[in-house]
Write an enzyme that holds these catalytic residues in place. Structure first.
Site, PDB file in Angstrom:
ATOM      1  N   PRO A   2       0.864  -1.189  -0.082  1.00 15.57           N
ATOM      2  CA  PRO A   2       0.021   0.065  -0.019  1.00 15.57           C
ATOM      3  C   PRO A   2       0.920   1.304   0.165  1.00 15.57           C
ATOM      4  O   PRO A   2       1.893   1.358   0.926  1.00 15.57           O
ATOM      5  CB  PRO A   2      -0.602  -0.198   1.219  1.00 15.57           C
ATOM      6  N   GLU A   3       0.620   2.154  -0.881  1.00 12.14           N
ATOM      7  CA  GLU A   3       1.443   3.396  -0.983  1.00 12.14           C
ATOM      8  C   GLU A   3       0.349   4.629  -0.564  1.00 12.14           C
ATOM      9  O   GLU A   3      -0.508   4.360   0.087  1.00 12.14           O
ATOM     10  CB  GLU A   3       1.851   3.553  -2.464  1.00 12.14           C
TER      11      GLU A   3
END
Length: 271
Positions: A2-3
């Protein structure tokens, strides 16, 4: 992994619902990357004031202290009034008067850490060296250019490091560099002020569009209310090796930088 857009989408998906909730109980599963840092009983009775984001960290503000949540490489949060029984990969669960917040993390690189305040050593260790927030007014062009001029490494690696600007992860670096017309191998120090301005604008544009699309679901990401992301469907270069550039038709190429895949158009990103 997840960014920033996925973390921001996660925040937006439960922040309003959990605000003003009182913590009823907290349950821990297997050990995560870092310990919670307090007895679970210390959280009972606390009130959730709100949820913020700093880089890829979610900050859950309590009436006393805060929780810093990191999703690691494979983590995801769920928040709902009714959730199924916890499974083997559910390692943190906070029951509140508004619903249950649960962290699922198969690889256990995520974490939930309690700190008395953002100035506490635990919080400063995690947040103290983070760069400017790209979606905030604090993302100053002059500071951005000055930070890049001090770095001789490839621009992609400098952006991924997170100490100049925070949270621009692998997917979105490739997309922003394409939009700005910059080759990912170019030394950060060589960027002129005009080219830096284009990159500054491209980072904002790409991240904002990604948040609007719910982030990118490459494997199993979904928000705290179970919604998947769709930004990957409109990616210009990421994951498109060998396919025609959507702008000029040149086949997209890839290379490895710091053990991560980089995608670019050799025609649109000549230098």
């Amino acid at each position: 992994m997840p960014e920033l857009p996925e973390v921001e989408v996660t925040r937006l998906s439960f922040a309003d619902a959990i605000a003003s909730a009182r913590v009823v109980s907290v349950h821990l599963g297997k050990a995560l990357r870092w310990p919670l840092g307090c007895p679970v009983s210390q959280l009972t009775g606390r009130t959730v004031l709100g949820v913020r984001r700093r880089g890829k960290y979610l900050l859950i503000d309590l009436d006393q202290g805060l929780l810093l949540v990191h999703l690691g490489m494979s983590g995801s949060l769920r928040f709902a009034v009714h959730l199924p029984p916890a499974g083997s990969h559910d390692h943190f669960e906070m029951l509140t008067t508004h619903g249950t917040l649960r962290l699922n993390d198969p690889r256990r690189f995520g974490a939930v850490v309690y700190a008395d305040s953002e100035d506490a050593p635990e919080a400063r260790k995690l947040l103290g060296k983070l760069g400017m927030e790209p979606l905030s007014d604090s993302f100053d062009l002059s500071q951005f250019h000055a930070g890049l001029k001090r770095r001789k490494a490839a621009i992609k690696q400098v952006l991924l490091a997170g100490d100049v600007v925070v949270g621009v992860g692998n997917i979105y670096v490739s997309e922003a560099l394409f939009l700005a017309g910059i080759r990912p191998t170019l030394s950060a120090a060589r960027l002129s002020r005009p080219r830096c301005a284009r990159l500054h604008a491209a980072i904002r544009d790409v991240l904002a569009r990604a948040v609007a699309k719910g982030g990118s679901t490459l494997r199993d990401f979904s928000s705290a209310d179970g919604e998947r992301g769709y930004f990957q469907l409109e990616a210009m270069v990421y994951g498109r090796e060998g396919q025609a550039c959507r702008v000029c038709g040149t086949p997209i190429k890839s290379l490895r930088q710091g053990q991560r895949s980089t995608f670019y158009c050799p025609n649109c990103q000549k230098v």
